[in-house]
Scaffold this motif. Sequence first.
Motif, PDB file in Angstrom:
ATOM      1  N   LEU A  55      56.195  30.851  45.175  1.00  0.00           N
ATOM      2  CA  LEU A  55      55.154  29.979  44.825  1.00  0.00           C
ATOM      3  C   LEU A  55      54.255  29.462  46.126  1.00  0.00           C
ATOM      4  CD1 LEU A  55      56.200  28.780  41.295  1.00  0.00           C
ATOM      5  CD2 LEU A  55      55.025  30.688  41.986  1.00  0.00           C
ATOM      6  N   SER A  56      53.193  29.274  45.956  1.00  0.00           N
ATOM      7  CA  SER A  56      52.462  28.476  47.039  1.00  0.00           C
ATOM      8  C   SER A  56      51.188  27.853  46.682  1.00  0.00           C
ATOM      9  CB  SER A  56      52.079  29.049  48.402  1.00  0.00           C
ATOM     10  OG  SER A  56      51.529  28.442  49.144  1.00  0.00           O
ATOM     11  N   TRP A  57      51.070  26.389  46.250  1.00  0.00           N
ATOM     12  CA  TRP A  57      49.891  25.848  45.666  1.00  0.00           C
ATOM     13  C   TRP A  57      49.262  25.001  46.711  1.00  0.00           C
ATOM     14  CZ3 TRP A  57      49.757  20.590  45.483  1.00  0.00           C
ATOM     15  CH2 TRP A  57      50.994  19.959  45.009  1.00  0.00           C
ATOM     16  N   GLN A  58      47.952  24.566  46.548  1.00  0.00           N
ATOM     17  CA  GLN A  58      47.173  23.857  47.368  1.00  0.00           C
ATOM     18  C   GLN A  58      46.273  23.104  46.487  1.00  0.00           C
ATOM     19  OE1 GLN A  58      45.311  24.918  51.034  1.00  0.00           O
ATOM     20  NE2 GLN A  58      47.202  26.227  51.457  1.00  0.00           N
ATOM     21  N   PHE A  59      46.100  21.655  46.580  1.00  0.00           N
ATOM     22  CA  PHE A  59      45.007  20.838  45.967  1.00  0.00           C
ATOM     23  C   PHE A  59      44.444  20.147  47.001  1.00  0.00           C
ATOM     24  CE2 PHE A  59      44.112  16.773  44.406  1.00  0.00           C
ATOM     25  CZ  PHE A  59      43.262  17.118  43.376  1.00  0.00           C
ATOM     26  N   TYR A  60      43.025  20.287  46.401  1.00  0.00           N
ATOM     27  CA  TYR A  60      42.016  19.337  47.439  1.00  0.00           C
ATOM     28  C   TYR A  60      41.348  18.456  46.503  1.00  0.00           C
ATOM     29  CZ  TYR A  60      42.498  22.477  51.555  1.00  0.00           C
ATOM     30  OH  TYR A  60      43.036  23.237  52.598  1.00  0.00           O
ATOM     31  N   GLY A  61      40.936  17.405  46.898  1.00  0.00           N
ATOM     32  CA  GLY A  61      39.983  16.602  46.319  1.00  0.00           C
ATOM     33  C   GLY A  61      40.586  15.124  45.348  1.00  0.00           C
ATOM     34  N   ASP A  62      39.989  15.148  44.290  1.00  0.00           N
ATOM     35  CA  ASP A  62      40.429  14.073  43.340  1.00  0.00           C
ATOM     36  C   ASP A  62      40.731  14.697  41.711  1.00  0.00           C
ATOM     37  OD1 ASP A  62      40.838  11.672  42.954  1.00  0.00           O
ATOM     38  OD2 ASP A  62      39.069  10.763  42.693  1.00  0.00           O
ATOM     39  N   ASN A  63      41.568  14.350  41.152  1.00  0.00           N
ATOM     40  CA  ASN A  63      42.089  14.863  40.082  1.00  0.00           C
ATOM     41  C   ASN A  63      41.588  13.963  38.739  1.00  0.00           C
ATOM     42  OD1 ASN A  63      44.099  13.026  40.773  1.00  0.00           O
ATOM     43  ND2 ASN A  63      45.526  13.894  39.337  1.00  0.00           N
ATOM     44  N   VAL A  64      40.156  13.716  38.812  1.00  0.00           N
ATOM     45  CA  VAL A  64      39.607  12.760  37.652  1.00  0.00           C
ATOM     46  C   VAL A  64      38.784  13.744  36.889  1.00  0.00           C
ATOM     47  CG1 VAL A  64      39.980  10.642  38.997  1.00  0.00           C
ATOM     48  CG2 VAL A  64      38.092  12.012  39.183  1.00  0.00           C
ATOM     49  N   GLY A  65      38.284  13.406  35.664  1.00  0.00           N
ATOM     50  CA  GLY A  65      37.235  13.931  34.694  1.00  0.00           C
ATOM     51  C   GLY A  65      37.812  15.002  33.909  1.00  0.00           C
ATOM     52  N   ASP A  66      37.003  15.871  33.592  1.00  0.00           N
ATOM     53  CA  ASP A  66      37.351  16.942  32.698  1.00  0.00           C
ATOM     54  C   ASP A  66      38.004  18.118  33.462  1.00  0.00           C
ATOM     55  OD1 ASP A  66      36.303  15.921  30.473  1.00  0.00           O
ATOM     56  OD2 ASP A  66      34.313  16.297  31.191  1.00  0.00           O
ATOM     57  N   THR A  67      38.560  18.955  32.886  1.00  0.00           N
ATOM     58  CA  THR A  67      39.391  20.062  33.781  1.00  0.00           C
ATOM     59  C   THR A  67      39.156  21.561  33.011  1.00  0.00           C
ATOM     60  OG1 THR A  67      41.356  19.909  32.240  1.00  0.00           O
ATOM     61  CG2 THR A  67      41.361  18.594  34.341  1.00  0.00           C
ATOM     62  N   VAL A  68      38.892  22.503  33.963  1.00  0.00           N
ATOM     63  CA  VAL A  68      38.970  23.586  33.603  1.00  0.00           C
ATOM     64  C   VAL A  68      40.040  24.680  34.123  1.00  0.00           C
ATOM     65  CG1 VAL A  68      37.498  26.089  33.624  1.00  0.00           C
ATOM     66  CG2 VAL A  68      36.472  23.531  33.237  1.00  0.00           C
ATOM     67  N   LEU A  69      40.981  25.142  33.533  1.00  0.00           N
ATOM     68  CA  LEU A  69      42.132  26.108  33.971  1.00  0.00           C
ATOM     69  C   LEU A  69      41.548  27.450  33.847  1.00  0.00           C
ATOM     70  CD1 LEU A  69      45.097  25.651  34.569  1.00  0.00           C
ATOM     71  CD2 LEU A  69      45.503  26.404  32.307  1.00  0.00           C
ATOM     72  N   PHE A  70      41.948  28.236  34.787  1.00  0.00           N
ATOM     73  CA  PHE A  70      41.365  29.633  35.166  1.00  0.00           C
ATOM     74  C   PHE A  70      42.561  30.427  35.543  1.00  0.00           C
ATOM     75  CE2 PHE A  70      40.128  27.674  38.949  1.00  0.00           C
ATOM     76  CZ  PHE A  70      40.501  28.425  39.870  1.00  0.00           C
ATOM     77  N   GLY A  71      42.612  31.612  35.244  1.00  0.00           N
ATOM     78  CA  GLY A  71      43.632  32.583  35.743  1.00  0.00           C
ATOM     79  C   GLY A  71      44.886  33.112  35.009  1.00  0.00           C
TER      80      GLY A  71
END
Length: 409
Positions: A307-323
């Motif tokens: 596995l290999s994940w990356q995250f950019y930005g800010d984790n605030v607000g509503d979320t949308v999961l995809f894939g």
Amino acid sequence: MNELLLAKDISFLKELQDKDSQVFIYVLELDGRYYSLSGISLIMDTEIVEADLDSKTLISAAGEAFKYQVLIIATGSTVLRLSDCGLQGANSKNIFYLRDIDEAEQISQALDAKKTAKAVVVGGGYIALEISASLRMNNIDVTMIFPEPWCMPRLFTPGIAAFYEGYYANKGIKIIKGTVAIGFDAHPNGEVKNVLLADGRALPADIVAVGVGAMPATTLFYWQLNEEVGGIKIDGLMRTNVPDVYAIGDVASFYSKIYNDVRRVEHVDHARRSAEQAVKAIYASEQGMTIEEYDYLPFFYSKTFDLSWQFYGDNVGDTVLFGDTDPKSESHKFGQYWIDNGKVVGVFLESGTAEECDAIGLVARVQPDALSMDEMAKQGIYFALCVQGHSDISLKGLKKRHSDLPYSP
């Protein structure tokens, strides 16, 4: 451990340089010769116990005084130890923490001595997840315990966490949630025997790895430097409130231009970029020049198993999961958008290509208008790629791709 690479023979280092210059630089830094070759005096085994910023003097535990003209505080964080909380048996042998190379070597030696060990990992965050994966890759029986309802709650949402918990379970890692370690039993020889849980259970353990957080190491500078949100307050040039004193990395609390707040970030990417900013600022000051203020886009990444994940930005607000979030899937490519006030402010992506990872970083930087939640879920990574294709802004120079980093966690 699989990820640990140490080299002391210079000919071997040269071979590494021929194969991968990034690895060569990193290993050479660990070996110490990089510093001398770069004109840097590296003083080891010397603890600074007092800092007098008025007189620009540092005092070591041995009583030696070091005078400075410019000081960069890069003391990082101090690991939280269960013994500090008074837990029974927390000083037993084979209870490990992972904060430096020596501790990594101690874990590696324990694995060599106990080929069929049972390991308990205390914690469910970033370090705990990576240690658990490394132990399992070394064919160790692993159990994770943490009090939160899902793993890594500071970043992961329940949907993201469900994938990793399922994936780890499929790899044979047992996960116990909703309880904590309250003590340890030890064998007569002092080695840990059981991990005692708040729910009454006792987990047999030959090795215990603890990853329950860290605290910024600012004690030396209490009452001398301004602090905010748990760290040393700095401006956009990494300067503290005391002239000629700068702070970088985990200890630095900086103003975030993109989010209009003050925050502190514990991650290697920020450590490197804040160090670069401080050096540029010092040099510019000496030359009578100016540079742009620090404008950091939060970036986190991890690699475990395949596995290999990356995250950019800010984790605030509503979320949308995809894939594809099925832990048993062969592709296991999925992601999530965070939407705040109609803007996409953060993006997480598992198993992305280099182009896709660049695209999610760009989205977090430019914060485009979001589509409807259903449409965002339907488009998935295509939304980020479209933003990238229509933007004249490039991430080049703002972020290195994960594959280009000197080492992987």
